[in-house]
Design a protein around this motif. Sequence first.
Motif, mmCIF file in Angstrom:
data_model
loop_
_atom_site.group_PDB
_atom_site.id
_atom_site.type_symbol
_atom_site.label_atom_id
_atom_site.label_comp_id
_atom_site.label_asym_id
_atom_site.label_seq_id
_atom_site.Cartn_x
_atom_site.Cartn_y
_atom_site.Cartn_z
ATOM 1 N N VAL A 1 2.317 -5.078 2.891
ATOM 2 C CA VAL A 1 1.287 -5.505 3.882
ATOM 3 C C VAL A 1 1.085 -7.243 3.526
ATOM 4 O O VAL A 1 0.579 -7.814 4.564
ATOM 5 N N PRO B 1 -4.025 -11.108 14.192
ATOM 6 C CA PRO B 1 -4.516 -9.725 14.950
ATOM 7 C C PRO B 1 -4.732 -8.882 13.873
ATOM 8 O O PRO B 1 -4.461 -8.900 12.428
ATOM 9 N N SER B 2 -5.531 -7.753 14.438
ATOM 10 C CA SER B 2 -5.911 -6.739 13.345
ATOM 11 C C SER B 2 -4.436 -6.187 12.712
ATOM 12 O O SER B 2 -3.547 -5.982 13.301
ATOM 13 N N GLY B 3 -4.824 -5.873 11.477
ATOM 14 C CA GLY B 3 -3.372 -5.336 10.740
ATOM 15 C C GLY B 3 -2.728 -6.249 10.047
ATOM 16 O O GLY B 3 -1.536 -5.849 9.444
ATOM 17 N N SER B 4 -3.141 -7.484 10.313
ATOM 18 C CA SER B 4 -1.929 -8.630 9.660
ATOM 19 C C SER B 4 -2.213 -9.177 8.380
ATOM 20 O O SER B 4 -1.422 -9.598 7.797
ATOM 21 N N GLY B 5 -3.207 -8.385 7.498
ATOM 22 C CA GLY B 5 -3.636 -8.534 6.278
ATOM 23 C C GLY B 5 -4.667 -9.399 5.619
ATOM 24 O O GLY B 5 -4.892 -9.734 4.776
ATOM 25 N N LYS B 6 -5.494 -9.890 6.762
ATOM 26 C CA LYS B 6 -6.548 -10.947 6.587
ATOM 27 C C LYS B 6 -7.171 -10.402 5.503
ATOM 28 O O LYS B 6 -7.878 -11.063 4.407
ATOM 29 N N SER B 7 -7.988 -9.194 5.885
ATOM 30 C CA SER B 7 -9.020 -8.515 4.749
ATOM 31 C C SER B 7 -8.432 -8.199 3.394
ATOM 32 O O SER B 7 -8.968 -8.606 2.113
ATOM 33 N N THR B 8 -7.118 -8.009 3.405
ATOM 34 C CA THR B 8 -6.425 -7.767 1.850
ATOM 35 C C THR B 8 -6.298 -8.818 1.384
ATOM 36 O O THR B 8 -6.572 -8.937 0.065
ATOM 37 N N TYR C 1 0.913 -1.158 -0.107
ATOM 38 C CA TYR C 1 0.048 -0.037 -0.071
ATOM 39 C C TYR C 1 0.854 1.232 -0.071
ATOM 40 O O TYR C 1 1.866 1.035 0.368
HETATM 41 P P1 ADP Z 1 -6.554 -7.124 8.818
HETATM 42 O O1 ADP Z 1 -7.819 -7.597 7.999
HETATM 43 O O2 ADP Z 1 -5.910 -8.540 9.400
HETATM 44 O O3 ADP Z 1 -7.155 -6.291 9.961
HETATM 45 P P2 ADP Z 1 -5.864 -5.670 6.740
HETATM 46 O O4 ADP Z 1 -5.819 -6.715 5.523
HETATM 47 O O5 ADP Z 1 -7.228 -4.721 6.709
HETATM 48 O O6 ADP Z 1 -5.566 -6.391 7.994
HETATM 49 O O7 ADP Z 1 -4.767 -4.388 6.866
HETATM 50 C C1 ADP Z 1 -3.270 -4.643 6.664
HETATM 51 C C2 ADP Z 1 -2.608 -3.701 6.505
HETATM 52 O O8 ADP Z 1 -2.582 -2.726 5.472
HETATM 53 C C3 ADP Z 1 -2.747 -2.745 7.946
HETATM 54 O O9 ADP Z 1 -1.570 -2.217 8.260
HETATM 55 C C4 ADP Z 1 -3.821 -1.795 7.376
HETATM 56 O O10 ADP Z 1 -3.699 -0.518 7.892
HETATM 57 C C5 ADP Z 1 -3.085 -1.707 5.766
HETATM 58 N N1 ADP Z 1 -4.188 -1.032 4.978
HETATM 59 C C6 ADP Z 1 -5.125 -1.821 4.728
HETATM 60 N N2 ADP Z 1 -5.960 -1.329 3.634
HETATM 61 C C7 ADP Z 1 -5.239 -0.217 3.159
HETATM 62 C C8 ADP Z 1 -5.519 0.728 2.177
HETATM 63 N N3 ADP Z 1 -6.559 0.790 1.345
HETATM 64 N N4 ADP Z 1 -4.483 1.753 2.091
HETATM 65 C C9 ADP Z 1 -3.601 1.558 2.909
HETATM 66 N N5 ADP Z 1 -3.207 0.857 3.881
HETATM 67 C C10 ADP Z 1 -4.084 -0.139 4.001
#
Ligand code: ADP
Length: 228
Positions: free
Chosen positions: A21, A40-47, A12
Motif C-alpha cells: 500500500v 484519492p481514497s485508498g492512496s495511502g494517506k492515513s497509512t 497489508y
Molecule cells: P487513504 O487514507 O488514502 O484513504 P489508507 O491509508 O487508509 O488510504 O489505505 C491505503 C490502502 O490500504 C487501501 O487500499 C486500504 O484499503 C488499505 N488498508 C488500510 N488499512 C488497512 C488494514 N488495516 N488492513 C488491510 N488493508 C488496509
Amino acid sequence: MYLEVRNLVKYYGEEENKVKVLKGIDCSVEKGQICVLLGPSGSGKSTLLNIIGGIEELDEGEIFVDGKEIGHMNSKELSLYRRNNLGFVFQFYNLVPNLSVKENIEVCEYLSKAPLDIDDLIKTLGLWEHKDKFPNQLSGGQQQRCAIGRALVKNPGILLCDEPTGALDYATSKEILELIEKVNKKYNNTIIIVTHNDAIKNMAHKIMKLHDGKVIKEYENKNIVPAK
Ligand code: ADP
Ligand code: ADP
C-alpha cells in the motif's frame, strides 16, 4: 521538529494476499511547516500518517524525526516517542463525554514536562465561554476545537491531523483550518494534515499528492513562509 521519510514501504495482509500500500515514499517536512497530504481514497494517506505517528509499523525504509530514526524502535520506545512529540486530531473528535471542555484538555496536560498554559490555550481555541460545557452541548466545530486543544496542550513538536474537517460543513471547516493556521503561527508545531478539503492549499506551506501508494506531486507554496 523536522521529518524525513526515506523509501517507506508498507504491506497489508499475508502471503498471497499481501498488498503493497506504500510503494517507496520519500518526503520531508521542515520544522514549523504545515504539510497537507492529498490524494484519492485508498492512496495511502492515513497509512503514511499513522506510520509517521508511530501507531503503525513500517516494512521497509526509514523515518527520521529531528534526525533520530523512529521506524525501527520497539514498542516501548515508540510509546515514549508518541508521548513526547506527537498530538493527534481525527475526523471524529473522540472527546470523553462526561468531562468538560477544560477537563478533556487537562487530562493530557500531565503527559508533558512543559505543557501550555491551559487558560491561554482555551482562549486561543475560542472556547473560553464554553470551557465548562460537556461535549454533547457543543457543535461539531466546537468539539473539534476542543480535540485540537487536547492534542496541543503538551505542546508537541508534531501535530498529525487525519481529515480534521471531514465531518464538518464548509463554513465550519474553514474556521477549523484557520484555527490550525493560528496555532501553527503561535506554537510553531510542525503540522501534517490529511484532507479532501481543497481550501487548505492556500494555507499549507507544502502540498503532497499521493496516488496508489506513491508521491506523485510535491511542491512548496512560495507565498507563505513557515513560522520558524
Ligand atoms: P487513504 O487514507 O488514502 O484513504 P489508507 O491509508 O487508509 O488510504 O489505505 C491505503 C490502502 O490500504 C487501501 O487500499 C486500504 O484499503 C488499505 N488498508 C488500510 N488499512 C488497512 C488494514 N488495516 N488492513 C488491510 N488493508 C488496509
Ligand atoms: P480514511 O478515510 O481516513 O483513510 P479508511 O476508511 O481508509 O479511513 O480507514 C479507516 C480505518 O480502517 C483505518 O484505521 C484503516 O487502517 C482501517 N482500514 C482501512 N481499510 C482497511 C481494510 N481493507 N482492512 C482492514 N482495515 C482497514
